[in-house]
Design an enzyme around this catalytic site. Structure first.
Site, PDB file in Angstrom:
ATOM      1  N   HIS A 198       0.875  -1.353  -0.032  1.00  0.00           N
ATOM      2  CA  HIS A 198       0.050   0.003   0.042  1.00  0.00           C
ATOM      3  C   HIS A 198       0.866   1.239   0.000  1.00  0.00           C
ATOM      4  O   HIS A 198       1.889   1.379   0.683  1.00  0.00           O
ATOM      5  CB  HIS A 198      -0.966  -0.054   1.237  1.00  0.00           C
ATOM      6  CG  HIS A 198      -2.087   1.047   1.110  1.00  0.00           C
ATOM      7  ND1 HIS A 198      -1.990   2.428   1.482  1.00  0.00           N
ATOM      8  CD2 HIS A 198      -3.156   1.146   0.785  1.00  0.00           C
ATOM      9  CE1 HIS A 198      -2.864   3.099   1.264  1.00  0.00           C
ATOM     10  NE2 HIS A 198      -3.815   2.151   0.719  1.00  0.00           N
ATOM     11  N   GLU A 210      -3.219   2.063  -7.549  1.00  0.00           N
ATOM     12  CA  GLU A 210      -3.881   3.064  -6.860  1.00  0.00           C
ATOM     13  C   GLU A 210      -2.937   4.410  -7.162  1.00  0.00           C
ATOM     14  O   GLU A 210      -1.713   4.351  -6.437  1.00  0.00           O
ATOM     15  CB  GLU A 210      -3.924   2.995  -5.342  1.00  0.00           C
ATOM     16  CG  GLU A 210      -4.579   1.824  -5.112  1.00  0.00           C
ATOM     17  CD  GLU A 210      -5.158   1.746  -3.730  1.00  0.00           C
ATOM     18  OE1 GLU A 210      -6.313   1.743  -3.392  1.00  0.00           O
ATOM     19  OE2 GLU A 210      -4.164   1.513  -2.734  1.00  0.00           O
TER      20      GLU A 210
END
Ligand code: PEP
Length: 242
Positions: A88, A157
């Site tokens: 992430h 992302e």
């Protein structure tokens, strides 16, 4: 499709559990067949329910040991957690995880047969250099990662879109997703300022096989609305086919 909510360091244990119970009830009442995953903070981990899979936001690449502040596999096993988020952008850019450490976690949890939601994405200065630089940047995030692992789910992302309210245009998302799809056939999610208002148009794009949502999913009603959007898109596509 896959609809995933990342709570980050939001919601305490009681609130996260109330959320998950409301989500499960919604999925049952609406006969949801899409895959729904939530990543609560470590203090709120619990077993998955019928429709709601619970995953870990992070885990150390070990069964147990002297890794102060980290959860390892033993702590995930306690709740039968079999899904983990790796790479992430907040772990990369805020906590400072290197690609080497990320690849180590990937290899460990792949060996244990976990489902891995693997995040990739470029910072703004790279995007501003153009598509070639962007794809090169993503390529470096594949280092040490088995793009053909059967338990892999990729989440694209863009770093500059996470938590900022900014999103790439729909055409840009389509373009990047098509390029990523040339590298791997595994399910590909989009993440970065997805919210109830824009989820439907993003989910409708080619090569978008789901979404990973942070702040936009913190209210369970908003996340349910995205799940309902995914369901109605299936119905629409079915009608289109027949
Ligand atoms: C995320 O945490 O993966 C994310 C996409 O956050 P947000 O939706 O808040 O941009």
């Amino acid at each position: 499709m896959i609809l995933a909510a990342n709570f980050k360091s939001n919601l305490n244990r009681a609130k996260a559990h109330t959320y998950i119970e409301a989500l499960e009830a919604f999925c049952t009442q609406n006969a949801i067949e899409d895959r729904v995953i939530v990543f609560p903070p470590a203090s709120a981990l619990r077993e998955s329910s019928l429709h709601v899979k619970v995953g870990a936001q992070n885990a150390f690449a070990a069964r147990s040991g002297a890794f102060t502040g980290e959860l390892a596999q033993d702590q995930l096993d306690e709740f039968a957690i079999r899904t983990v988020l790796i790479g992430h952008s907040e772990r990369r850019h805020v906590i400072g995880e290197t690609q080497e450490l990320i690849a180590e976690k990937f290899a460990y949890y792949q060996k244990q047969g976990f489902e891995i939601v693997y995040c990739i994405g470029e910072p703004l200065e790279v995007r501003e250099e153009g598509n070639e630089a962007l794809l090169e940047y993503l390529e470096a995030q594949y280092e040490g990662v088995d793009l053909h692992y059967s338990g892999l789910v990729i989440a694209y992302e863009p770093v500059w879109a996470i938590g900022t309210g900014l999103t790439p245009t729909l055409q840009e998302i389509e373009l990047i997703h098509a390029s990523i799809k040339e590298r791997t056939s595994r399910p590909l999610l989009y993440g970065g300022s997805v919210k109830a208002e824009n989820a439907r148009e993003i989910l409708a794009l080619e090569h978008v096989e789901g979404v990973l949502v942070g702040s936009g999913a913190l209210d369970v009603r908003d996340f349910c609305s995205m799940i309902a959007d995914a369901k109605s898109l299936h119905v629409q596509k079915e009608k289109h086919r027949s």
